[in-house]
Structures are given as structure tokens and as C-alpha cells.
Design a protein around this motif. Structure first.
Motif, mmCIF file in Angstrom:
data_model
loop_
_atom_site.group_PDB
_atom_site.id
_atom_site.type_symbol
_atom_site.label_atom_id
_atom_site.label_comp_id
_atom_site.label_asym_id
_atom_site.label_seq_id
_atom_site.Cartn_x
_atom_site.Cartn_y
_atom_site.Cartn_z
ATOM 1 N N GLY A 17 9.989 -12.655 -9.508
ATOM 2 C CA GLY A 17 9.787 -12.885 -10.933
ATOM 3 C C GLY A 17 10.788 -12.107 -11.752
ATOM 4 O O GLY A 17 11.656 -11.410 -11.209
ATOM 5 N N GLU A 18 10.675 -12.212 -13.069
ATOM 6 C CA GLU A 18 11.649 -11.560 -13.950
ATOM 7 C C GLU A 18 11.017 -10.558 -14.916
ATOM 8 O O GLU A 18 11.694 -10.018 -15.781
ATOM 9 N N ASN A 19 9.723 -10.305 -14.767
ATOM 10 C CA ASN A 19 9.052 -9.351 -15.643
ATOM 11 C C ASN A 19 9.188 -7.944 -15.074
ATOM 12 O O ASN A 19 8.497 -7.568 -14.128
ATOM 13 N N ARG A 20 10.073 -7.161 -15.647
ATOM 14 C CA ARG A 20 10.323 -5.813 -15.120
ATOM 15 C C ARG A 20 9.127 -4.893 -15.302
ATOM 16 O O ARG A 20 8.906 -3.992 -14.508
ATOM 17 N N ARG A 21 8.355 -5.120 -16.357
ATOM 18 C CA ARG A 21 7.182 -4.275 -16.570
ATOM 19 C C ARG A 21 6.186 -4.418 -15.427
ATOM 20 O O ARG A 21 5.429 -3.493 -15.130
ATOM 21 N N LYS A 22 6.179 -5.570 -14.816
ATOM 22 C CA LYS A 22 5.299 -5.801 -13.677
ATOM 23 C C LYS A 22 5.997 -5.493 -12.354
ATOM 24 O O LYS A 22 5.423 -5.687 -11.290
ATOM 25 N N GLY A 23 7.220 -5.029 -12.445
ATOM 26 C CA GLY A 23 7.956 -4.685 -11.232
ATOM 27 C C GLY A 23 8.518 -5.872 -10.494
ATOM 28 O O GLY A 23 8.805 -5.788 -9.296
ATOM 29 N N GLU A 24 8.699 -6.999 -11.180
ATOM 30 C CA GLU A 24 9.170 -8.212 -10.512
ATOM 31 C C GLU A 24 10.697 -8.226 -10.390
ATOM 32 O O GLU A 24 11.406 -7.597 -11.167
ATOM 33 N N SER A 25 11.174 -8.984 -9.424
ATOM 34 C CA SER A 25 12.615 -9.093 -9.207
ATOM 35 C C SER A 25 12.906 -10.363 -8.420
ATOM 36 O O SER A 25 12.137 -10.754 -7.548
ATOM 37 N N SER A 55 0.815 -1.215 0.000
ATOM 38 C CA SER A 55 0.000 0.000 0.000
ATOM 39 C C SER A 55 0.849 1.266 0.000
ATOM 40 O O SER A 55 0.374 2.331 -0.393
ATOM 41 N N HIS A 56 2.099 1.156 0.418
ATOM 42 C CA HIS A 56 2.964 2.335 0.478
ATOM 43 C C HIS A 56 3.901 2.457 -0.720
ATOM 44 O O HIS A 56 4.275 3.573 -1.083
ATOM 45 N N VAL A 57 4.304 1.322 -1.304
ATOM 46 C CA VAL A 57 5.237 1.355 -2.439
ATOM 47 C C VAL A 57 4.726 0.400 -3.509
ATOM 48 O O VAL A 57 4.536 -0.791 -3.244
ATOM 49 N N SER A 58 4.519 0.921 -4.708
ATOM 50 C CA SER A 58 4.084 0.084 -5.817
ATOM 51 C C SER A 58 5.258 -0.711 -6.372
ATOM 52 O O SER A 58 6.411 -0.270 -6.310
ATOM 53 N N ALA A 59 4.955 -1.872 -6.934
ATOM 54 C CA ALA A 59 6.004 -2.717 -7.507
ATOM 55 C C ALA A 59 6.758 -2.014 -8.620
ATOM 56 O O ALA A 59 7.941 -2.273 -8.841
ATOM 57 N N THR A 60 6.091 -1.118 -9.337
ATOM 58 C CA THR A 60 6.721 -0.457 -10.489
ATOM 59 C C THR A 60 7.323 0.899 -10.159
ATOM 60 O O THR A 60 7.821 1.585 -11.047
ATOM 61 N N ASN A 61 7.286 1.315 -8.896
ATOM 62 C CA ASN A 61 7.965 2.556 -8.511
ATOM 63 C C ASN A 61 9.477 2.398 -8.632
ATOM 64 O O ASN A 61 10.003 1.278 -8.575
ATOM 65 N N ASN A 62 10.190 3.524 -8.760
ATOM 66 C CA ASN A 62 11.651 3.491 -8.726
ATOM 67 C C ASN A 62 12.123 3.472 -7.280
ATOM 68 O O ASN A 62 12.939 4.291 -6.842
ATOM 69 N N ALA A 63 11.574 2.552 -6.534
ATOM 70 C CA ALA A 63 11.892 2.430 -5.118
ATOM 71 C C ALA A 63 11.546 1.019 -4.673
ATOM 72 O O ALA A 63 10.738 0.324 -5.293
ATOM 73 N N VAL A 64 12.181 0.610 -3.597
ATOM 74 C CA VAL A 64 11.907 -0.696 -3.000
ATOM 75 C C VAL A 64 11.422 -0.482 -1.576
ATOM 76 O O VAL A 64 12.087 0.187 -0.778
ATOM 77 N N GLY A 65 10.267 -1.040 -1.265
ATOM 78 C CA GLY A 65 9.778 -1.053 0.109
ATOM 79 C C GLY A 65 10.028 -2.428 0.691
ATOM 80 O O GLY A 65 9.734 -3.443 0.057
ATOM 81 N N ALA A 66 10.567 -2.481 1.890
ATOM 82 C CA ALA A 66 10.896 -3.771 2.493
ATOM 83 C C ALA A 66 10.656 -3.709 3.990
ATOM 84 O O ALA A 66 10.957 -2.698 4.635
#
Length: 748
Positions: free
Chosen positions: A374-382, A342-353
Motif C-alpha cells: 500500500g501507499e499509506n505511510r502512517r499505516k506502515g505500507e509500502s 509479531s517481531h517487527v511492526s509495520a510502523t517501526n523504522n525497520a523492515v522484517g522479511a
């Protein structure tokens, strides 16, 4: 060789020829009329084959469970759960034998009658319609295929040749001579492939019908029995019509054998398949706790007691049929993930942890990050696990900022610094690096200037106010008192994995310039919650073997790393951050809590590490693009919210509070222990009165009393210019402490 053995093996060879297709070319009939010399030659070929075969252990599925026994995911090379024959519905072996080998309990390694029937059928059709292989022969082939370790072995196990059939028959004879029929049938039911990644009858029953093998009905058993001939072609999820036709054929065989009445059989044929297909998740990807699951596996792979090499350990985990009990609490994980997302979207240029650790045990209750696996960057996966140390997650971590000040503060308290003793903390101060003591034998730091500035408040500060207000010049001066070695070593003892002293063990250590992970910081702050007892992070409590017995138990690994009075003092200091007037007062919980903010240069990462006596949580939001570059959080939109200037209390803090508030009723109420008066006020000596004296005379008096005088800022007063108007600290202070002289600007 006795004639009856020659005849038996010659008959076996005829069966081999039938299955391999020699009959299709007219070669079988001449073989039937071969002379005794030829028969003896064939028997000799069989005798030259190995006398036994290594059946090995069937690969079984490993289950990974949470702390309450709920399934997180499964791990397998072949999805299988071995079940003894008495735990399999009797419908299943009857259905299997009806369609595959109805005379199984009457013949030996090869069903000669069935083989001859196949021979005639193949001859009549002019092609290979079937080989008439017994269950024992089928088990041999399956075992050879599963046991192949090289491409050459796999090719040999499936090649279409007389040599392979002879080899399989010899092994089948050995099996029949060394194991009873029930053992062979049980092994086959657990070895057979039933399509869609389901190996063995238990996995198949669970996958297609969501029942145990012990509860299979006639219709369910008939469908599964029909699949073993062609698991792909009769897969009911892809080819339901073919699966039904094959099931009905099995039911018809059961009727003819008298296992099922004609009336019941026709009812079974009229019924649909009754599928209740369950997914076969293999690994952590897509599970409810992807990154805690992955961390647990990486943690186990580092345990050399589970195998000599990492490859051996991985094979055990993947094929051993283990039950791995983790420390994950599903309700905590849900709260953590909901807050992070809710605070950081998967596709933001930021990582919430966000990492949650239980004080006093080290149990990792939850790990959540904004970028899903995951490996789909468009979906913000890593696939990078930003939550854990690099050796477990491949991410290098982020600087922790002022959250490191607690290590210096605790070291100062351990050394006897009173909580209320003040130090002059101007807005800017330049320190000489050589004034900071290094570890013994490491030499002094270079004589270089180190300018330090405050970003919050300034003035006389104590451990209470200097910590709660995160005053940089105060903590740089504190580090002069403690030296760099003690807080560095304490941080390591509290779980921070510092491995490069040349870069990390420097005067700037107190400002959090080392790269760390949220799990490390949650573990460290949990030490304060446990009153100075540090416990290593523990994601797994137990590994249970397929027989239900414990293979390995992982007890908490804990050590008292500071005095309880020191931890109590730090708790008293840090709880003020969440009380009225503190930077984090809006983050307060319903239960007693404490915490510390952290912000690094250019606002590239912000932290809030907070805890109760029962739960420690580290919350981090860091600017990071998908090319691995750090970026500032300033000016970004995090999940739609514009961040003008990021800070620990306003950006990372709310993410921490949302997660903690969702579980504080589960954490329960427990208060911190108030520190004693001696810790708060100290046992120092009285600071001499020096008001009205010159700087020189005041300095001499302070030195005589055992203090280190230094000249601070000039202030307005009624004293003449140049006269001392007071000291910081006043009252009492530790002998040897630095006492700052406040000097008058002019005569008021």
C-alpha cells in the motif's frame, strides 16, 4: 438490388431513426413516405459499411492459485469467466429475452415490430423512451465499445448519431448471416455488464449470489436480466428497491410469456433478493500473500515466451482467463507472516522479511514482510518488495554480513581444505589486499592494508569453530586460500544475483558487503540442504488456458554446483550453530536443522539463514526509515521490544525459529548426511616438529616440507624467549598451507 432487400434495409433505417430520436422531432413520419429513390439511397449507405466485424476474444478473469489449488486472488481488465450456453441455467436466457428481446428467435438482425412499437412510444411521449434494439444489435454495440483501442474509437462507439445506428445495424446483419442465434445469445450473456465490476453471467452469478451460472434460480436470473439495461441504477448493493422493482418486472414478463406460472411468479416477487455478495479482488493488493503474488506476476512478465513485449505479456495475464498455479503453501505463508508481524511492526523504522524455499525444487513456499502492500505511510505500507531481487521488487536489498562466509567455506572445502585443520585467528589482523588472488585476467588487487577484527572469539580455529563462531580473521585467511574468484562464482551459482564485480568481488566479499534479498539467500542455503544441487527460485509451476489446457509448464531448473561431500561438510559445520554451545542453540527445531548468523556494520541489518534438508528460510531485519535511509537497529523498539544491540542470533534468529517451528511438522524429519573422514581430517602431509627451534630454522624446515610459514603471536612457555613453541595447524595440513609459528615470550 432486388426490391425485397431494399425494403428490408429501408425498414431497418426507419428503426435506426426511431432509436436515434429522429422521430422525436417529427422526422420519422416523412421518412416513412420517402420515395423509392430515397430508399435506394439509404440502402446504398448501408452497403458502404464494412461487410464484417472482428468479434475478437472476450476479456476473461485470470485466477491465481496456491500449490493446493486454493484461490489467492484474481486479475482482470473485465471480471469475466466465459461459459458456453449449455453451462448456463436455462432460466437466465429466458429471463433475459423476456425483458430485452422476446422475439429474438423469430426476427433477424432487427426486430421491426419492436422498433415500430418503440417509434410510436417515442412519438407519443415526445422523447426517446427506448430504441427497441435487438439482442444482436446490443451485442454489436457492446463489442464496439469493448474493442475500442483509442479515445476516438470509444467516442465513435457511444456517440448519439444516425451513422452509429446504421453502422451497428450493418454489423448486426453480418452477425445474423454468419452466426446462429444460440451463438449470439451465448456471446451476449458472456459480454454483458452486470454492474460492480461483473462482466458476463458467470461473474455476476458468483459476485451477487456466490453460485455458478448453471445454478441460477428464476429469481436470481430475473434480477440479473433486469440489470443489463442500467447496471448502475439497478445495482442491488446500492439500490435494492430499484433492483427488486426491476426484477419483479422481469418476472411479470416471464409470467405473460408462459415461462413461469402466475402462482410461482407471485411467490418469486414476494421473496427478497437473497444476495450473498462476494468481493471482486483485482490484483495482489489485499490478498493473503501480497508479495509472493506480486513476485509471481513480475516473474511471469519477464518470460518472453508469453509475449513479445511486457505490455503484451501483461495483457495476456490480465485478460486471458488463465489459471496460474503458484508454489505458495498457505500454511507456510500464514506461519511466516505471523512470525514477521509479531517481531517487527509495520510502523517501526525497520523492515522484517522472511523467505521460504524448498531445497531440490526451488519452490517458493512463502514470502512475508512487516510492511504490508500500500501507499499509506502512517499505516506502515509500502509497495517495495524487500523480499526479492531488485528487478522483481524495486528494493535494492541489504548487506548480508557473515552469512556470506559459507561461500568461502564451501570453496575451501571444494579445494580440499580439511574441516579440522586450524588457522591462527587473532583478534585483529591486517591483510594486504594484493595477497588475495583475483579471477584470471583481472589483475591483482591494490597493495592496500585491510584491517580485520573479530567480534566474537579468537585463537586457533578450524572450519567448524571458525564458522560456528563467525570469526572474521579466520575467514579472511580462508579467502587467501581460496582466492576471491571461486567463492564469488559459487555464490552466483547458488542463486545470489551479483552483478557488479568491481564493488562485490573484493577481499571484503567474505564479510557480506554485497546487497542481497532474503529470497536470494534462502535459495542459496537451500543448495546446501539439497546436498549441493541448486534450483532457481520458482514461484509458478503452470499456466492453464481458459480451455483447461496447459499453456506453459515451469519445471524446476536445477544444477549440481558443488560436490555432495562439500555440501555434507557445510551442513555438518552449520548444524553445530543450533546445537548445545552454538550461538543459535535456543533456536533449535524438533527436526535436524543448520544455519548461519549475519550482522553488518553499525547493526543496520541482521540475518539468520537456516534450513533443513526440506526447507530453507532466510530471516532478515534491517533498519530502514520511510525516506529510504538505513538506520541502526540498536536502541530501537521492534514491536515493543527494546533492542540494545542487535545480532543475527538474538533478533533475526527468533523470527526464523517461530516461523520454522510452526511448520516443522509439515516439513517432516530428514537428517543430514555425515561427511566422510577424508573431508573432515583431510589428506594433507605431516607438519614437521619445530618446537625449540629458532624462528629462522623453524621457517626453513616448514618451507622444505612445502608449507608457508608465518609468525603469529608470542605466548608464555617454558622455552627461552624467541624459541618456537608450536604451530597452527599441528598434525597434518594441506601442502602449501600457511603454518603459523607460535613464539615464546620469555623463559618460564
Amino acid at each position: 438490388m432486388p426490391f425485397h432487400r431494399v425494403a428490408m434495409r429501408f425498414a431497418a433505417f426507419i428503426g435506426v431513426a426511431a432509436v436515434t430520436g429522429l422521430v422525436a422531432s417529427g422526422l420519422a413520419l416523412p421518412l416513412i413516405h420517402m420515395t423509392g429513390v430515397a430508399a435506394k439511397t439509404s440502402a446504398k449507405a448501408v452497403d458502404n459499411m464494412p461487410l464484417d466485424m472482428d468479434m475478437g476474444e472476450l476479456s476473461q478473469t485470470t485466477r491465481i492459485l496456491d500449490a493446493h489449488g486454493n484461490l489467492i486472488t484474481t486479475l482482470f481488465d473485465q471480471n469475466r469467466s466465459y461459459k458456453p450456453l449449455d453451462q448456463i441455467s436455462p432460466n437466465m436466457p429466458k429471463a433475459l429475452l423476456a425483458i430485452e428481446d422476446s422475439r429474438f428467435y423469430e426476427h433477424g438482425a432487427m426486430d421491426l415490430k419492436g422498433t415500430l412499437r418503440a417509434l410510436l412510444r417515442n412519438s407519443a411521449s415526445g422523447s426517446v423512451q427506448g430504441g427497441g434494439s435487438s439482442i444482436t444489435q446490443q451485442l454489436v454495440k457492446t463489442t464496439l465499445v469493448y474493442g475500442a483501442d483509442t479515445d476516438a474509437e470509444r467516442a465513435a462507439a457511444i456517440e448519439k448519431s444516425t451513422a452509429r445506428k446504421i453502422r451497428e445495424l450493418r454489423y448486426a446483419i453480418w452477425l445474423e448471416e454468419n452466426h446462429d442465434k444460440d451463438w449470439i445469445l451465448e456471446r451476449y450473456l458472456n459480454a454483458a455488464y452486470f454492474g460492480d465490476s461483473a462482466y458476463g453471467v458467470q461473474a455476476a452469478a458468483k459476485h451477487y449470489f456466490n453460485v455458478d451460472a448453471a445454478d441460477l434460480s428464476w429469481g436470481q436470473a430475473a434480477m440479473l436480466a433486469g440489470m443489463v439495461k442500467n447496471p448502475t441504477g439497478y445495482d442491488p448493493t446500492d439500490y435494492p428497491d430499484a433492483a427488486i422493482a426491476r426484477r419483479d418486472l422481469v418476472i411479470e414478463r416471464l409470467i405473460r410469456l408462459g415461462d413461469v406460472s402466475r402462482a410461482d411468479g407471485e411467490k418469486l416477487k414476494d421473496a427478497d433478493l437473497g444476495l450473498d455478495v462476494q468481493s471482486n479482488r483485482n490484483g495482489c493488493f489485499g490478498s493473503s500473500a501480497e508479495f509472493l503474488c506480486d513476485y509471481a506476476l513480475q516473474w511471469l512478465l519477464a518470460d518472453e515466451s508469453l509475449g513479445a513485449t511486457e505490455a503484451e505479456r501483461w495483457r495476456l495475464l490480465q485478460t486471458g482467463g488463465l489459471t496460474i498455479r503458484t508454489t505458495l503453501d498457505a500454511s507456510f505463508q500464514k506461519a511466516a507472516q505471523k512470525s514477521v508481524s509479531s517481531h517487527v511492526s509495520a510502523t517501526n523504522n525497520a523492515v522484517g522479511a522472511l523467505a521460504m524455499v524448498e531445497p531440490g525444487t526451488g519452490d517458493v513456499k512463502a514470502l512475508a514482510q512487516s510492511r504490508p502492500m500500500g501507499e499509506n505511510r502512517r499505516k506502515g505500507e509500502s509497495y517495495l518488495n524487500y523480499l526479492v531481487p531488485e528487478k522483481y521488487g524495486d528494493a535494492k536489498g541489504f548487506q548480508a554480513g557473515s552469512t556470506f562466509k559459507v561461500f568461502v567455506g564451501a570453496s575451501a572445502i571444494e579445494k580440499g581444505f580439511p574441516l579440522k585443520q586450524q588457522i591462527s585467528s587473532p583478534p585483529k589482523r591486517t591483510f594486504n589486499k594484493s595477497s588475495f588472488a583475483n579471477c584470471p585476467g583481472e589483475g591483482r588487487f591494490n597493495s592496500e592494508p585491510w584491517p580485520v577484527s573479530n567480534s566474537t572469539t579468537s585463537g586457533p580455529k578450524s572450519l567448524y569453530t571458525g564458522t560456528r563462531e563467525s570469526v572474521n580473521t579466520f575467514y579472511a585467511a580462508m579467502e587467501q586460500f581460496t582466492g576471491v574468484c571461486a567463492p564469488y562464482a559459487l555464490a552466483q551459482k547458488m542463486g545470489v544475483e551479483l552483478t557488479d564485480p568491481g564493488l562485490e568481488r573484493v577481499p571484503a566479499f567474505t564479510l557480506g558487503t554485497a546487497n542481497v534479498s532474503p529470497l536470494e539467500m534462502a535459495e542459496a542455503y537451500a543448495t546446501f540442504g539439497a546436498r549441493g544441487k541448486h534450483c532457481d527460485s520458482r514461484p509458478v509451476t503452470e499456466i492453464i488456458g481458459p480451455d483447461g489446457k496447459a499453456i506453459k509448464e515451469y519445471a524446476s531448473s536445477c544444477e549440481q554446483v558443488m560436490r555432495t561431500s562439500t555440501a555434507d561438510a557445510m551442513n555438518d559445520i552449520l548444524r553445530g550453530l543450533l546445537q548445545p554451545g552454538g550461538f543459535g542453540q535456543k533456536l533449535a527445531l524438533q527436526v535436524p536443522a543448520a544455519g548461519k548468523t549475519g550482522t553488518i556494520n553499525s547493526n543496520m541489518a541482521v540475518w539468520f539463514n537456516g534450513y533443513t534438508p526440506r526447507l530453507a528460510t532466510a530471516s532478515m531485519i534491517a533498519g530502514a526509515d520511510y525516506n529510504g535511509n538505513w538506520v541502526t537497529l540498536n536502541g530501537q523498539r521492534l514491536n515493543g521490544t527494546y533492542i540494545a544491540s542487535a545480532s543475527g542470533s538474538t533478533v533475526a534468529g527468533p523470527m526464523w525459529a517461530d516461523a520454522m517451528r510452526a511448520v516443522d511438522n509439515k516439513v517432516g524429519y530428514q537428517n543430514f548426511v555425515r561427511p566422510g573422514a577424508g573431508v573432515i581430517n583431510g589428506k594433507g602431509v605431516k607438519v614437521p616438529k619445530v618446537e625449540g627451534l629458532s624462528v629462522g630454522k623453524a621457517s626453513a624446515r616448514l618451507k622444505k616440507a612445502g608449507f608457508k610459514p608465518t609468525v603469529g603471536k608470542r605466548v608464555k612457555s617454558h622455552w627461552k624467549a624467541g624459541k618456537v613453541v608450536g604451530t597452527v595447524p599441528g598434525g597434518r595440513a594441506l601442502k602449501g598451507a600457511t603454518v603459523t609459528l607460535l613464539v615464546s615470550k620469555w623463559h618460564g
